[in-house]
Scaffold this motif. Structure first.
Motif, PDB file in Angstrom:
ATOM      1  N   GLY A  90       0.810  -1.218   0.000  1.00  0.00           N
ATOM      2  CA  GLY A  90       0.000   0.000   0.000  1.00  0.00           C
ATOM      3  C   GLY A  90       0.840   1.263   0.000  1.00  0.00           C
ATOM      4  O   GLY A  90       0.520   2.211  -0.687  1.00  0.00           O
ATOM      5  N   ARG A  91       1.932   1.279   0.763  1.00  0.00           N
ATOM      6  CA  ARG A  91       2.744   2.508   0.848  1.00  0.00           C
ATOM      7  C   ARG A  91       3.904   2.500  -0.123  1.00  0.00           C
ATOM      8  O   ARG A  91       4.165   3.488  -0.795  1.00  0.00           O
ATOM      9  N   GLU A  92       4.648   1.375  -0.175  1.00  0.00           N
ATOM     10  CA  GLU A  92       5.729   1.279  -1.167  1.00  0.00           C
ATOM     11  C   GLU A  92       5.193   0.698  -2.472  1.00  0.00           C
ATOM     12  O   GLU A  92       5.566   1.129  -3.549  1.00  0.00           O
ATOM     13  N   ILE A  93       4.346  -0.320  -2.334  1.00  0.00           N
ATOM     14  CA  ILE A  93       3.814  -1.005  -3.511  1.00  0.00           C
ATOM     15  C   ILE A  93       2.293  -1.009  -3.437  1.00  0.00           C
ATOM     16  O   ILE A  93       1.704  -1.563  -2.504  1.00  0.00           O
ATOM     17  N   GLY A  94       1.652  -0.375  -4.404  1.00  0.00           N
ATOM     18  CA  GLY A  94       0.194  -0.407  -4.497  1.00  0.00           C
ATOM     19  C   GLY A  94      -0.213  -1.503  -5.457  1.00  0.00           C
ATOM     20  O   GLY A  94       0.350  -1.616  -6.543  1.00  0.00           O
ATOM     21  N   LEU A  95      -1.177  -2.316  -5.062  1.00  0.00           N
ATOM     22  CA  LEU A  95      -1.591  -3.450  -5.897  1.00  0.00           C
ATOM     23  C   LEU A  95      -2.931  -3.171  -6.562  1.00  0.00           C
ATOM     24  O   LEU A  95      -3.899  -2.816  -5.907  1.00  0.00           O
ATOM     25  N   VAL A  96      -2.964  -3.334  -7.881  1.00  0.00           N
ATOM     26  CA  VAL A  96      -4.230  -3.326  -8.615  1.00  0.00           C
ATOM     27  C   VAL A  96      -4.561  -4.781  -8.915  1.00  0.00           C
ATOM     28  O   VAL A  96      -3.864  -5.423  -9.693  1.00  0.00           O
ATOM     29  N   LEU A 158      -7.860   1.077  -8.847  1.00  0.00           N
ATOM     30  CA  LEU A 158      -6.653   1.871  -9.099  1.00  0.00           C
ATOM     31  C   LEU A 158      -6.550   3.008  -8.083  1.00  0.00           C
ATOM     32  O   LEU A 158      -5.469   3.282  -7.549  1.00  0.00           O
ATOM     33  N   ALA A 159      -7.686   3.648  -7.780  1.00  0.00           N
ATOM     34  CA  ALA A 159      -7.678   4.712  -6.763  1.00  0.00           C
ATOM     35  C   ALA A 159      -7.213   4.152  -5.419  1.00  0.00           C
ATOM     36  O   ALA A 159      -6.415   4.783  -4.714  1.00  0.00           O
ATOM     37  N   LEU A 160      -7.681   2.955  -5.074  1.00  0.00           N
ATOM     38  CA  LEU A 160      -7.260   2.318  -3.819  1.00  0.00           C
ATOM     39  C   LEU A 160      -5.752   2.044  -3.836  1.00  0.00           C
ATOM     40  O   LEU A 160      -5.057   2.236  -2.841  1.00  0.00           O
ATOM     41  N   ALA A 161      -5.256   1.599  -4.998  1.00  0.00           N
ATOM     42  CA  ALA A 161      -3.826   1.291  -5.099  1.00  0.00           C
ATOM     43  C   ALA A 161      -2.979   2.553  -4.945  1.00  0.00           C
ATOM     44  O   ALA A 161      -1.847   2.489  -4.481  1.00  0.00           O
ATOM     45  N   LEU A 162      -3.541   3.719  -5.332  1.00  0.00           N
ATOM     46  CA  LEU A 162      -2.787   4.971  -5.246  1.00  0.00           C
ATOM     47  C   LEU A 162      -2.928   5.648  -3.883  1.00  0.00           C
ATOM     48  O   LEU A 162      -2.231   6.629  -3.598  1.00  0.00           O
ATOM     49  N   ALA A 163      -3.831   5.125  -3.047  1.00  0.00           N
ATOM     50  CA  ALA A 163      -4.173   5.812  -1.787  1.00  0.00           C
ATOM     51  C   ALA A 163      -2.957   6.066  -0.901  1.00  0.00           C
ATOM     52  O   ALA A 163      -2.857   7.101  -0.260  1.00  0.00           O
ATOM     53  N   GLY A 164      -2.031   5.127  -0.836  1.00  0.00           N
ATOM     54  CA  GLY A 164      -0.864   5.285   0.043  1.00  0.00           C
ATOM     55  C   GLY A 164       0.304   5.968  -0.654  1.00  0.00           C
ATOM     56  O   GLY A 164       1.412   5.965  -0.126  1.00  0.00           O
ATOM     57  N   ASP A 165       0.061   6.548  -1.836  1.00  0.00           N
ATOM     58  CA  ASP A 165       1.088   7.257  -2.602  1.00  0.00           C
ATOM     59  C   ASP A 165       2.330   6.386  -2.850  1.00  0.00           C
ATOM     60  O   ASP A 165       3.468   6.818  -2.589  1.00  0.00           O
ATOM     61  N   PRO A 166       2.120   5.151  -3.349  1.00  0.00           N
ATOM     62  CA  PRO A 166       3.259   4.232  -3.502  1.00  0.00           C
ATOM     63  C   PRO A 166       4.155   4.624  -4.672  1.00  0.00           C
ATOM     64  O   PRO A 166       3.692   5.217  -5.636  1.00  0.00           O
ATOM     65  N   ARG A 167       5.437   4.273  -4.524  1.00  0.00           N
ATOM     66  CA  ARG A 167       6.363   4.545  -5.634  1.00  0.00           C
ATOM     67  C   ARG A 167       6.246   3.475  -6.713  1.00  0.00           C
ATOM     68  O   ARG A 167       6.690   3.654  -7.839  1.00  0.00           O
ATOM     69  N   ILE A 168       5.682   2.339  -6.326  1.00  0.00           N
ATOM     70  CA  ILE A 168       5.556   1.218  -7.263  1.00  0.00           C
ATOM     71  C   ILE A 168       4.084   0.830  -7.335  1.00  0.00           C
ATOM     72  O   ILE A 168       3.414   0.699  -6.306  1.00  0.00           O
ATOM     73  N   VAL A 169       3.579   0.665  -8.550  1.00  0.00           N
ATOM     74  CA  VAL A 169       2.215   0.153  -8.715  1.00  0.00           C
ATOM     75  C   VAL A 169       2.309  -1.166  -9.473  1.00  0.00           C
ATOM     76  O   VAL A 169       2.932  -1.251 -10.530  1.00  0.00           O
ATOM     77  N   LEU A 170       1.718  -2.186  -8.857  1.00  0.00           N
ATOM     78  CA  LEU A 170       1.791  -3.530  -9.417  1.00  0.00           C
ATOM     79  C   LEU A 170       0.380  -3.920  -9.843  1.00  0.00           C
ATOM     80  O   LEU A 170      -0.530  -3.970  -9.010  1.00  0.00           O
ATOM     81  N   ALA A 194       2.414   6.046 -14.236  1.00  0.00           N
ATOM     82  CA  ALA A 194       3.871   6.034 -14.405  1.00  0.00           C
ATOM     83  C   ALA A 194       4.369   7.448 -14.676  1.00  0.00           C
ATOM     84  O   ALA A 194       5.440   7.841 -14.203  1.00  0.00           O
ATOM     85  N   GLY A 195       3.560   8.234 -15.386  1.00  0.00           N
ATOM     86  CA  GLY A 195       3.925   9.613 -15.693  1.00  0.00           C
ATOM     87  C   GLY A 195       4.065  10.482 -14.447  1.00  0.00           C
ATOM     88  O   GLY A 195       4.698  11.531 -14.483  1.00  0.00           O
ATOM     89  N   GLU A 196       3.477  10.027 -13.330  1.00  0.00           N
ATOM     90  CA  GLU A 196       3.651  10.743 -12.052  1.00  0.00           C
ATOM     91  C   GLU A 196       4.940  10.301 -11.359  1.00  0.00           C
ATOM     92  O   GLU A 196       5.071  10.391 -10.143  1.00  0.00           O
ATOM     93  N   ASP A 197       5.834   9.738 -12.129  1.00  0.00           N
ATOM     94  CA  ASP A 197       7.139   9.304 -11.640  1.00  0.00           C
ATOM     95  C   ASP A 197       7.091   8.043 -10.779  1.00  0.00           C
ATOM     96  O   ASP A 197       7.982   7.782  -9.982  1.00  0.00           O
ATOM     97  N   ARG A 198       6.040   7.282 -10.967  1.00  0.00           N
ATOM     98  CA  ARG A 198       5.992   5.977 -10.293  1.00  0.00           C
ATOM     99  C   ARG A 198       6.524   4.914 -11.242  1.00  0.00           C
ATOM    100  O   ARG A 198       6.574   5.110 -12.449  1.00  0.00           O
ATOM    101  N   ALA A 199       6.883   3.767 -10.650  1.00  0.00           N
ATOM    102  CA  ALA A 199       7.269   2.614 -11.463  1.00  0.00           C
ATOM    103  C   ALA A 199       6.073   1.681 -11.525  1.00  0.00           C
ATOM    104  O   ALA A 199       5.472   1.373 -10.494  1.00  0.00           O
ATOM    105  N   VAL A 200       5.702   1.256 -12.728  1.00  0.00           N
ATOM    106  CA  VAL A 200       4.534   0.388 -12.886  1.00  0.00           C
ATOM    107  C   VAL A 200       4.977  -0.972 -13.415  1.00  0.00           C
ATOM    108  O   VAL A 200       5.735  -1.055 -14.384  1.00  0.00           O
ATOM    109  N   LEU A 201       4.508  -2.016 -12.744  1.00  0.00           N
ATOM    110  CA  LEU A 201       4.693  -3.380 -13.254  1.00  0.00           C
ATOM    111  C   LEU A 201       3.330  -3.866 -13.706  1.00  0.00           C
ATOM    112  O   LEU A 201       2.413  -4.025 -12.893  1.00  0.00           O
TER     113      LEU A 201
END
Ligand SMILES: Nc1ncnc2c1ncn2[C@@H]1O[C@H](COP(=O)(O)OP(=O)(O)OP(=O)(O)O)[C@@H](O)[C@H]1O
Ligand code: NI
Length: 312
Positions: A90-96, A158-170, A194-201
């Motif tokens: 949630g904080r480092e990695i947000g899961l969709v 996706l909104a839930l995955a972004l809630a903790g402002d994670p640097r990684i979205v999986l 990803a354009g918000e400077d996150r890393a997306v897997l």
């Protein structure tokens, strides 16, 4: 330091009677800010197991090797559960997740669930802002899960995955069950994330969806990453016959699926011993199904790498 670096990550499952399932073998990858890495491959090749390993969500019969390092040096494979639950998920990695609607509580509105998640993760953004970033009309947050369409549910996820402002979205198969325009919309949103400077897997077996947004691609076959590199280069000129086969199976590639099936993951050691590599049995470059000799060699060139025989 990149947000996530996998170094020879391996996962196997121990089943009764000494049976071993080799689900991920020596996977090395890097996730980078501002980029979408698509992990593609047929069903059952180990993509979701890799994702579970990163989130510390593997079942008890799993054994791991290698490293999965966050930018601060935390190794996700041996971090304590309290760290994973309190700081990573949630904080480092947000899961969709794959089927968004099943992750929502049916008796509460999307807004209350999103607000609760923001509170629990102490996220910096409110529910309305998150909804907008996820492509959702904030008014739709007042719906109950059964009032959301598949596409809306996916955007709530996706909104839930972004809630903790994670640097990684999986995102593990985030487009399952969506029709083609919604598939495009969903992966486009991931590109914006990803354009918000996150890393997306982005984990998917939909190569067309991957091609649309991926900046980097990793192709997985029978637990191994057989080819990886910048998406435009790999997809324009694949080096591995499996990647070429996946492209040929697309409508614009001629709709010619690779004949045969991937091997059972319990059989990989035996097949490697007998055949040299686990792809030979389906390899178009080996007429007559001649076995390869030994492990496929790993060739690296610039940012690209491939593990195949020449020709394999
Ligand atoms: N707990 C477990 N015990 C034994 N084997 C397991 C376990 N969990 C997963 N597997 C096996 O690991 C393999 C890889 O599964 P995984 O779900 O990662 O595939 P996938 O590439 O994500 O496929 P899909 O595209 O269908 O989601 C499968 O053969 C699966 O049966
Ligand atoms: Ni081969």
């Amino acid at each position: 330091m990149n947000p996530l670096t996998l170094q020879r990550l391996s996962v196997r499952f121990r089943l009764p009677r000494g049976v071993l399932v080799r689900a991920v073998s020596d996977a090395s990858l890097q996730l980078r800010p501002g980029r979408v890495l698509a992990l593609v491959g047929e069903s059952g090749c180990g993509k979701s197991v890799l994702a579970s390993a990163l989130l510390g969500l593997l079942p008890g019969n799993a054994e791991t090797r290698g490293r999965a390092l966050l930018a601060d040096g935390t190794d996700l494979l041996d971090a304590p559960e309290s760290d994973l639950a309190g700081r990573v998920r949630g904080r480092e990695i947000g899961l969709v997740p794959q089927s968004a609607s099943t992750h929502l509580t049916p008796v509460r509105t999307a807004r209350s669930q999103l607000a609760e998640t923001v509170g629990a993760l102490r996220g910096p953004s409110g529910a309305d802002e998150l909804a907008e970033r996820a492509g959702l009309d904030p008014a739709d947050l007042d719906r109950y899960p059964h009032e959301l369409s598949g596409g809306m549910a996916q955007r709530v996820a996706l909104a839930l995955a972004l809630a903790g402002d994670p640097r990684i979205v999986l995102a593990d198969e985030p487009t399952t069950g969506l029709d083609r325009p919604l598939v495009h919309r969903t992966v486009d949103l991931l590109a914006e994330v990803a354009g918000e400077d996150r890393a997306v897997l982005l984990i998917t077996h939909d190569l067309a969806a991957a091609r649309r947004v991926a900046t980097d691609i990793a192709v997985m076959y029978a637990s191994r990453i057989v080819e990886a590199g910048p998406a435009d280069e790999v997809l324009a000129e694949p080096w591995h016959p499996y990647t070429a086969g996946l492209l040929a199976a697309l409508p614009e590639g001629g709709f010619e699926p690779i004949p045969g099936h991937p091997p059972a993951l319990t059989e990989l050691d035996r097949i490697e011993e007998e055949w040299g590599c686990v792809f030979c049995q389906r390899c178009p470059d080996r007429p007559g199904f001649a076995p390869c000799n030994g492990d496929p060699e790993l060739v690296e060139h610039g940012e690209r790498r491939v593990a195949a025989h020449s020709p394999c």
